[in-house]
Design a protein around this motif. Structure first.
Motif, PDB file in Angstrom:
ATOM      1  N   UNK A  58      -4.156 -10.062   9.360  1.00  0.00           N
ATOM      2  CA  UNK A  58      -3.994 -10.920  10.593  1.00  0.00           C
ATOM      3  C   UNK A  58      -2.990 -10.305  11.314  1.00  0.00           C
ATOM      4  N   UNK A  59      -1.926  -9.652  10.879  1.00  0.00           N
ATOM      5  CA  UNK A  59      -0.963  -8.918  11.671  1.00  0.00           C
ATOM      6  C   UNK A  59      -0.752  -7.420  11.568  1.00  0.00           C
ATOM      7  N   UNK A  60      -0.323  -6.867  12.506  1.00  0.00           N
ATOM      8  CA  UNK A  60       0.121  -5.430  12.349  1.00  0.00           C
ATOM      9  C   UNK A  60       0.828  -5.141  11.169  1.00  0.00           C
ATOM     10  N   UNK A  61       2.105  -5.859  10.991  1.00  0.00           N
ATOM     11  CA  UNK A  61       2.831  -5.608   9.782  1.00  0.00           C
ATOM     12  C   UNK A  61       2.443  -6.074   8.580  1.00  0.00           C
ATOM     13  N   UNK A  62       1.429  -6.866   8.549  1.00  0.00           N
ATOM     14  CA  UNK A  62       0.694  -7.044   7.428  1.00  0.00           C
ATOM     15  C   UNK A  62      -0.211  -5.889   6.754  1.00  0.00           C
ATOM     16  N   UNK A  63      -0.892  -5.437   7.827  1.00  0.00           N
ATOM     17  CA  UNK A  63      -1.649  -4.267   7.618  1.00  0.00           C
ATOM     18  C   UNK A  63      -0.777  -2.999   7.159  1.00  0.00           C
ATOM     19  N   UNK A  64       0.240  -2.898   7.866  1.00  0.00           N
ATOM     20  CA  UNK A  64       1.020  -1.705   7.437  1.00  0.00           C
ATOM     21  C   UNK A  64       1.414  -2.001   6.002  1.00  0.00           C
ATOM     22  N   UNK A  65       1.981  -3.289   5.668  1.00  0.00           N
ATOM     23  CA  UNK A  65       2.267  -3.434   4.233  1.00  0.00           C
ATOM     24  C   UNK A  65       1.294  -3.226   3.255  1.00  0.00           C
ATOM     25  N   UNK A  66       0.080  -3.613   3.641  1.00  0.00           N
ATOM     26  CA  UNK A  66      -0.969  -3.355   2.564  1.00  0.00           C
ATOM     27  C   UNK A  66      -1.352  -1.989   2.713  1.00  0.00           C
ATOM     28  N   UNK A  67      -1.202  -1.067   3.596  1.00  0.00           N
ATOM     29  CA  UNK A  67      -1.515   0.147   3.563  1.00  0.00           C
ATOM     30  C   UNK A  67      -0.699   0.883   2.621  1.00  0.00           C
ATOM     31  N   UNK A  68       0.674   0.535   2.721  1.00  0.00           N
ATOM     32  CA  UNK A  68       1.631   1.089   2.080  1.00  0.00           C
ATOM     33  C   UNK A  68       1.635   0.815   0.303  1.00  0.00           C
ATOM     34  N   UNK A  69       0.925  -0.528   0.296  1.00  0.00           N
ATOM     35  CA  UNK A  69       0.979  -1.253  -1.212  1.00  0.00           C
ATOM     36  C   UNK A  69      -0.260  -0.363  -1.867  1.00  0.00           C
ATOM     37  N   UNK A  70      -1.235   0.017  -0.998  1.00  0.00           N
ATOM     38  CA  UNK A  70      -2.355   0.804  -1.677  1.00  0.00           C
ATOM     39  C   UNK A  70      -1.859   2.405  -1.965  1.00  0.00           C
ATOM     40  N   UNK A  71      -1.141   2.854  -1.037  1.00  0.00           N
ATOM     41  CA  UNK A  71      -0.783   4.190  -1.332  1.00  0.00           C
ATOM     42  C   UNK A  71       0.160   4.220  -2.775  1.00  0.00           C
ATOM     43  N   UNK A  72       0.939   3.300  -2.766  1.00  0.00           N
ATOM     44  CA  UNK A  72       1.971   3.193  -4.118  1.00  0.00           C
ATOM     45  C   UNK A  72       1.276   2.995  -5.391  1.00  0.00           C
ATOM     46  N   UNK A  73       0.123   2.037  -5.237  1.00  0.00           N
ATOM     47  CA  UNK A  73      -0.899   1.811  -6.512  1.00  0.00           C
ATOM     48  C   UNK A  73      -1.764   3.050  -6.845  1.00  0.00           C
ATOM     49  N   UNK A  74      -2.046   3.799  -5.745  1.00  0.00           N
ATOM     50  CA  UNK A  74      -3.035   4.895  -6.241  1.00  0.00           C
ATOM     51  C   UNK A  74      -2.218   6.498  -6.065  1.00  0.00           C
ATOM     52  N   UNK A  75      -1.467   6.612  -6.921  1.00  0.00           N
ATOM     53  CA  UNK A  75      -0.770   7.903  -6.586  1.00  0.00           C
ATOM     54  C   UNK A  75      -1.653   9.040  -7.048  1.00  0.00           C
ATOM     55  N   UNK A  76      -1.167  10.134  -6.938  1.00  0.00           N
ATOM     56  CA  UNK A  76      -2.341  11.510  -7.097  1.00  0.00           C
ATOM     57  C   UNK A  76      -2.128  11.695  -8.513  1.00  0.00           C
ATOM     58  N   UNK A  77      -3.197  11.989  -9.222  1.00  0.00           N
ATOM     59  CA  UNK A  77      -3.270  12.137 -10.610  1.00  0.00           C
ATOM     60  C   UNK A  77      -3.187  13.776 -10.699  1.00  0.00           C
ATOM     61  N   UNK A  78      -3.333  14.483  -9.787  1.00  0.00           N
ATOM     62  CA  UNK A  78      -3.289  15.961 -10.152  1.00  0.00           C
ATOM     63  C   UNK A  78      -2.178  16.517  -9.058  1.00  0.00           C
ATOM     64  N   UNK A  79      -1.356  17.608  -9.788  1.00  0.00           N
ATOM     65  CA  UNK A  79      -0.472  18.245  -9.160  1.00  0.00           C
ATOM     66  C   UNK A  79      -0.852  19.095  -7.969  1.00  0.00           C
ATOM     67  N   UNK A  80      -0.203  19.230  -6.924  1.00  0.00           N
ATOM     68  CA  UNK A  80      -0.438  20.127  -5.880  1.00  0.00           C
ATOM     69  C   UNK A  80       0.251  21.415  -6.130  1.00  0.00           C
ATOM     70  N   UNK A  81      -0.366  22.268  -6.786  1.00  0.00           N
ATOM     71  CA  UNK A  81       0.156  23.633  -7.522  1.00  0.00           C
ATOM     72  C   UNK A  81       0.715  24.454  -6.071  1.00  0.00           C
ATOM     73  N   UNK A  82       0.083  24.458  -4.965  1.00  0.00           N
ATOM     74  CA  UNK A  82       0.482  25.397  -4.043  1.00  0.00           C
ATOM     75  C   UNK A  82       1.799  24.753  -3.268  1.00  0.00           C
ATOM     76  N   UNK A  83       2.053  23.512  -3.353  1.00  0.00           N
ATOM     77  CA  UNK A  83       2.949  22.819  -2.768  1.00  0.00           C
ATOM     78  C   UNK A  83       4.281  23.005  -3.710  1.00  0.00           C
ATOM     79  N   UNK A  84       4.177  22.926  -5.063  1.00  0.00           N
ATOM     80  CA  UNK A  84       4.812  23.242  -6.247  1.00  0.00           C
ATOM     81  C   UNK A  84       5.389  24.536  -5.907  1.00  0.00           C
ATOM     82  N   UNK A  85       4.587  25.473  -5.756  1.00  0.00           N
ATOM     83  CA  UNK A  85       5.166  26.883  -5.787  1.00  0.00           C
ATOM     84  C   UNK A  85       5.826  27.371  -4.389  1.00  0.00           C
ATOM     85  N   UNK A  86       5.773  26.584  -3.470  1.00  0.00           N
ATOM     86  CA  UNK A  86       6.284  26.730  -2.358  1.00  0.00           C
ATOM     87  C   UNK A  86       7.774  26.600  -2.491  1.00  0.00           C
TER      88      UNK A  86
END
Length: 87
Positions: free
Chosen positions: A47-75
């Motif tokens: 219902x609030x903008x702050x709450x939506x931002x919190x939920x968005x961050x929480x979703x990102x933290x719960x779903x980390x990448x499972x595969x490494x970004x090789x091109x980023x590592x090589x950079x």
């Protein structure tokens, strides 16, 4: 494990949000109780903008990448595709 205060707070919260008696809440299966608490809490945050931002961050933290970004590592400097000890 939740404290007695947290449990009673959740029962009171659900009673007010769902307009049902605390006695009816105590009769719910535990999994249903937890699901109702979670979903009502999420609805409140949406219902609030702050709450939506919190939920968005929480979703990102719960779903980390499972595969490494090789091109980023090589950079990064000093990365070598060779195994240690090989040249």
């Amino acid at each position: 494990m939740a404290s007695a205060f947290e449990l009673l707070s959740d029962v009171t919260y659900l009673s007010r949000k769902m307009h049902i008696s605390p006695n009816d809440i105590w009769e719910l299966p535990h999994s249903h109780f937890l699901a109702y608490v979670r979903h009502n809490w999420i609805f409140d945050l949406q219902e609030t903008e702050e709450g939506r931002e919190y939920l968005e961050k929480a979703e990102r933290y719960q779903n980390p990448r499972t595969k490494a970004d090789i091109s980023a590592i090589r950079s990064f400097g000093g990365y070598s595709g060779e195994k240690a000890g090989e040249k």
